[in-house]
Design a protein around this motif. Structure first.
Motif, PDB file in Angstrom:
ATOM      1  N   VAL A 108      13.018   6.088  -3.488  1.00 16.88           N
ATOM      2  CA  VAL A 108      12.104   5.164  -3.342  1.00 16.88           C
ATOM      3  C   VAL A 108      10.473   5.196  -2.197  1.00 16.88           C
ATOM      4  O   VAL A 108      10.041   6.024  -1.500  1.00 16.88           O
ATOM      5  CB  VAL A 108      12.619   3.777  -2.264  1.00 16.88           C
ATOM      6  N   ARG A 109       9.997   4.259  -2.593  1.00 18.00           N
ATOM      7  CA  ARG A 109       8.088   4.674  -1.739  1.00 18.00           C
ATOM      8  C   ARG A 109       8.190   2.551  -2.027  1.00 18.00           C
ATOM      9  O   ARG A 109       8.408   1.970  -2.367  1.00 18.00           O
ATOM     10  CB  ARG A 109       7.542   5.387  -2.364  1.00 18.00           C
ATOM     11  N   MET A 110       7.257   2.707  -1.326  1.00 22.32           N
ATOM     12  CA  MET A 110       7.257   1.247  -0.925  1.00 22.32           C
ATOM     13  C   MET A 110       5.250   1.303  -1.086  1.00 22.32           C
ATOM     14  O   MET A 110       4.237   2.205  -1.154  1.00 22.32           O
ATOM     15  CB  MET A 110       6.499   0.701   0.040  1.00 22.32           C
ATOM     16  N   THR A 111       4.799   0.098  -2.359  1.00 20.16           N
ATOM     17  CA  THR A 111       3.340  -0.165  -1.898  1.00 20.16           C
ATOM     18  C   THR A 111       3.056  -1.190  -1.111  1.00 20.16           C
ATOM     19  O   THR A 111       4.041  -2.151  -1.115  1.00 20.16           O
ATOM     20  CB  THR A 111       2.797  -0.453  -3.451  1.00 20.16           C
ATOM     21  N   ALA A 112       2.017  -2.279  -0.468  1.00 17.18           N
ATOM     22  CA  ALA A 112       1.231  -2.663   0.139  1.00 17.18           C
ATOM     23  C   ALA A 112      -0.106  -3.441   0.126  1.00 17.18           C
ATOM     24  O   ALA A 112      -0.927  -2.666   0.367  1.00 17.18           O
ATOM     25  CB  ALA A 112       1.369  -2.333   1.382  1.00 17.18           C
ATOM     26  N   ILE A 113       0.178  -4.412  -0.349  1.00 16.74           N
ATOM     27  CA  ILE A 113      -1.324  -5.451  -0.207  1.00 16.74           C
ATOM     28  C   ILE A 113      -1.173  -6.698   1.250  1.00 16.74           C
ATOM     29  O   ILE A 113      -0.183  -6.486   1.240  1.00 16.74           O
ATOM     30  CB  ILE A 113      -2.044  -6.066  -1.386  1.00 16.74           C
ATOM     31  N   ILE A 114      -2.628  -6.158   1.921  1.00  8.73           N
ATOM     32  CA  ILE A 114      -2.518  -6.969   3.313  1.00  8.73           C
ATOM     33  C   ILE A 114      -3.236  -8.448   2.816  1.00  8.73           C
ATOM     34  O   ILE A 114      -4.560  -8.457   1.880  1.00  8.73           O
ATOM     35  CB  ILE A 114      -3.699  -6.528   4.515  1.00  8.73           C
ATOM     36  N   ALA A 115      -2.223  -9.407   2.588  1.00  6.52           N
ATOM     37  CA  ALA A 115      -2.666 -10.590   2.096  1.00  6.52           C
ATOM     38  C   ALA A 115      -3.233 -11.439   2.803  1.00  6.52           C
ATOM     39  O   ALA A 115      -4.115 -11.602   2.310  1.00  6.52           O
ATOM     40  CB  ALA A 115      -0.738 -11.092   1.892  1.00  6.52           C
ATOM     41  N   GLU A 116      -3.038 -11.743   4.101  1.00  6.60           N
ATOM     42  CA  GLU A 116      -3.703 -12.322   5.660  1.00  6.60           C
ATOM     43  C   GLU A 116      -4.318 -11.577   6.245  1.00  6.60           C
ATOM     44  O   GLU A 116      -3.269 -11.071   6.835  1.00  6.60           O
ATOM     45  CB  GLU A 116      -3.271 -13.528   5.657  1.00  6.60           C
ATOM     46  N   VAL A 117      -5.250 -11.974   7.131  1.00  6.83           N
ATOM     47  CA  VAL A 117      -5.271 -11.006   8.371  1.00  6.83           C
ATOM     48  C   VAL A 117      -5.912 -12.687   9.459  1.00  6.83           C
ATOM     49  O   VAL A 117      -6.768 -13.415   9.287  1.00  6.83           O
ATOM     50  CB  VAL A 117      -6.041 -10.133   9.146  1.00  6.83           C
ATOM     51  N   THR A 118      -4.482 -12.558  10.830  1.00 10.87           N
ATOM     52  CA  THR A 118      -5.565 -13.802  11.298  1.00 10.87           C
ATOM     53  C   THR A 118      -5.417 -13.813  12.892  1.00 10.87           C
ATOM     54  O   THR A 118      -5.007 -12.586  12.697  1.00 10.87           O
ATOM     55  CB  THR A 118      -4.909 -15.577  10.901  1.00 10.87           C
ATOM     56  N   GLU A 119      -6.061 -14.382  13.359  1.00 13.17           N
ATOM     57  CA  GLU A 119      -6.255 -13.772  14.670  1.00 13.17           C
ATOM     58  C   GLU A 119      -5.145 -14.754  15.726  1.00 13.17           C
ATOM     59  O   GLU A 119      -4.531 -15.848  14.985  1.00 13.17           O
ATOM     60  CB  GLU A 119      -7.493 -14.624  15.403  1.00 13.17           C
ATOM     61  N   VAL A 120      -4.598 -14.355  16.587  1.00  8.40           N
ATOM     62  CA  VAL A 120      -3.475 -14.837  17.314  1.00  8.40           C
ATOM     63  C   VAL A 120      -3.785 -14.551  18.506  1.00  8.40           C
ATOM     64  O   VAL A 120      -4.631 -13.332  18.875  1.00  8.40           O
ATOM     65  CB  VAL A 120      -2.284 -14.427  17.081  1.00  8.40           C
ATOM     66  N   PRO A 121      -3.573 -15.065  20.140  1.00  7.41           N
ATOM     67  CA  PRO A 121      -3.267 -15.007  20.888  1.00  7.41           C
ATOM     68  C   PRO A 121      -3.270 -13.740  21.784  1.00  7.41           C
ATOM     69  O   PRO A 121      -2.396 -12.789  21.308  1.00  7.41           O
ATOM     70  CB  PRO A 121      -2.190 -16.277  21.870  1.00  7.41           C
ATOM     71  N   GLY A 122      -4.209 -12.600  21.774  1.00  2.00           N
ATOM     72  CA  GLY A 122      -4.311 -11.303  22.166  1.00  2.00           C
ATOM     73  C   GLY A 122      -4.170 -10.586  21.194  1.00  2.00           C
ATOM     74  O   GLY A 122      -4.299  -8.873  21.330  1.00  2.00           O
ATOM     75  N   GLY A 123      -4.465 -10.571  20.003  1.00  2.28           N
ATOM     76  CA  GLY A 123      -4.301  -9.684  18.725  1.00  2.28           C
ATOM     77  C   GLY A 123      -4.761 -10.526  17.746  1.00  2.28           C
ATOM     78  O   GLY A 123      -5.188 -11.251  17.080  1.00  2.28           O
ATOM     79  N   TYR A 124      -3.732  -9.429  16.384  1.00  2.35           N
ATOM     80  CA  TYR A 124      -3.721  -9.950  14.779  1.00  2.35           C
ATOM     81  C   TYR A 124      -2.544 -10.244  14.083  1.00  2.35           C
ATOM     82  O   TYR A 124      -1.968  -9.480  14.315  1.00  2.35           O
ATOM     83  CB  TYR A 124      -4.796  -8.893  14.133  1.00  2.35           C
ATOM     84  N   GLN A 125      -2.693 -10.855  13.765  1.00  2.00           N
ATOM     85  CA  GLN A 125      -1.281 -11.253  13.007  1.00  2.00           C
ATOM     86  C   GLN A 125      -1.999 -10.932  11.249  1.00  2.00           C
ATOM     87  O   GLN A 125      -2.863 -11.332  10.674  1.00  2.00           O
ATOM     88  CB  GLN A 125      -0.839 -12.734  12.501  1.00  2.00           C
ATOM     89  N   PHE A 126      -0.938  -9.983  10.998  1.00  2.00           N
ATOM     90  CA  PHE A 126      -1.611  -9.293   9.222  1.00  2.00           C
ATOM     91  C   PHE A 126      -0.234  -9.890   8.605  1.00  2.00           C
ATOM     92  O   PHE A 126       1.154  -9.635   8.635  1.00  2.00           O
ATOM     93  CB  PHE A 126      -1.015  -8.076   9.363  1.00  2.00           C
ATOM     94  N   VAL A 127      -0.835 -10.707   7.016  1.00  2.00           N
ATOM     95  CA  VAL A 127       0.246 -10.598   6.362  1.00  2.00           C
ATOM     96  C   VAL A 127       0.628  -9.942   4.921  1.00  2.00           C
ATOM     97  O   VAL A 127      -0.668  -9.556   4.053  1.00  2.00           O
ATOM     98  CB  VAL A 127       0.149 -12.222   5.431  1.00  2.00           C
ATOM     99  N   VAL A 128       1.799  -8.769   4.832  1.00  2.00           N
ATOM    100  CA  VAL A 128       1.395  -7.909   4.198  1.00  2.00           C
ATOM    101  C   VAL A 128       2.490  -7.979   2.559  1.00  2.00           C
ATOM    102  O   VAL A 128       3.224  -7.820   3.368  1.00  2.00           O
ATOM    103  CB  VAL A 128       1.546  -7.112   4.726  1.00  2.00           C
ATOM    104  N   ASP A 129       2.001  -8.120   1.590  1.00  2.00           N
ATOM    105  CA  ASP A 129       2.857  -8.329   0.614  1.00  2.00           C
ATOM    106  C   ASP A 129       3.197  -6.300   0.128  1.00  2.00           C
ATOM    107  O   ASP A 129       2.646  -5.835  -0.232  1.00  2.00           O
ATOM    108  CB  ASP A 129       2.283  -8.679  -1.175  1.00  2.00           C
ATOM    109  N   GLN A 130       4.510  -6.402  -0.002  1.00  2.59           N
ATOM    110  CA  GLN A 130       5.061  -5.736  -0.269  1.00  2.59           C
ATOM    111  C   GLN A 130       6.214  -5.283  -1.254  1.00  2.59           C
ATOM    112  O   GLN A 130       6.963  -6.534  -1.022  1.00  2.59           O
ATOM    113  CB  GLN A 130       6.198  -5.125   0.933  1.00  2.59           C
ATOM    114  N   VAL A 131       5.932  -3.700  -1.475  1.00  4.17           N
ATOM    115  CA  VAL A 131       7.275  -3.805  -3.058  1.00  4.17           C
ATOM    116  C   VAL A 131       7.669  -2.222  -2.596  1.00  4.17           C
ATOM    117  O   VAL A 131       6.926  -1.564  -2.795  1.00  4.17           O
ATOM    118  CB  VAL A 131       6.386  -3.699  -4.289  1.00  4.17           C
ATOM    119  N   ILE A 132       8.625  -2.429  -2.827  1.00  2.00           N
ATOM    120  CA  ILE A 132       9.998  -0.962  -3.241  1.00  2.00           C
ATOM    121  C   ILE A 132      10.100  -0.714  -3.976  1.00  2.00           C
ATOM    122  O   ILE A 132      10.723  -1.222  -4.395  1.00  2.00           O
ATOM    123  CB  ILE A 132      10.784  -0.909  -1.455  1.00  2.00           C
ATOM    124  N   GLU A 133       9.776   0.364  -4.638  1.00  2.00           N
ATOM    125  CA  GLU A 133      10.232   0.958  -5.761  1.00  2.00           C
ATOM    126  C   GLU A 133      11.259   1.841  -6.150  1.00  2.00           C
ATOM    127  O   GLU A 133      10.846   2.784  -4.887  1.00  2.00           O
ATOM    128  CB  GLU A 133       8.881   1.342  -6.181  1.00  2.00           C
TER     129      GLU A 133
END
Length: 150
Positions: free
Chosen positions: A106-131
């Motif tokens: 198996v392997r994974m592909t990923a696309i960063i869908a969103e990046v937003t600021e949160v207190p003290g850092g960043y939040q990443f929402v990532v679309d992941q597919v394990i093939e």
């Protein structure tokens, strides 16, 4: 290949296709260790002889074992420089599409869908597919949420 980005550039990463990880073989030993860790010893996972005559034609990995590999694969695909803490924050959606037979890769592909600021850092929402290597459908699709703190 790992995409490495400076912390200051994080907000510019939405839409970034991170590509694919290396292939990883799902061994019976890995399945057995996972079964012991989560106390799920169902025969379709841990009894290869019985599973050979079961609905999948062999032993399969737990769905949550496949999902747990997203953490390993994520770190293979992406590094944000200048952070002190990385946190798996959660999942918005997970679907187990195809069983992963023991011995498959198996392997994974990923696309960063969103990046937003949160207190003290960043939040990443990532679309992941394990093939599954050679498969016509993915093992799973998931939308992972990760936080990076400076």
């Amino acid at each position: 290949m790992t995409t490495t980005t400076a912390y200051a550039d994080a907000l510019n990463l939405a839409g970034t296709d991170l590509g694919a990880t290396e292939w990883l073989e799902i061994t019976q030993d890995r399945v057995n260790v996972f079964a012991a860790a989560v106390d799920d010893h169902q025969w379709i996972h841990v009894d290869p002889e019985r599973a050979a005559n079961g609905p999948f034609g062999g032993a399969i990995a737990h769905g949550f074992l496949s999902l747990s590999l997203a953490t390993h694969f994520w770190t293979e695909l992406f590094e944000l420089q200048g952070v002190t803490t990385k946190v798996n924050y959660g999942l918005d959606k997970v679907r187990f599409i195809t069983p992963v037979k023991v011995g498959a890769r198996v392997r994974m592909t990923a696309i960063i869908a969103e990046v937003t600021e949160v207190p003290g850092g960043y939040q990443f929402v990532v679309d992941q597919v394990i093939e599954v290597e050679g498969g016509s459908k993915p093992a799973l699709v998931a939308r992972g949420i990760y936080r990076f703190y400076a």
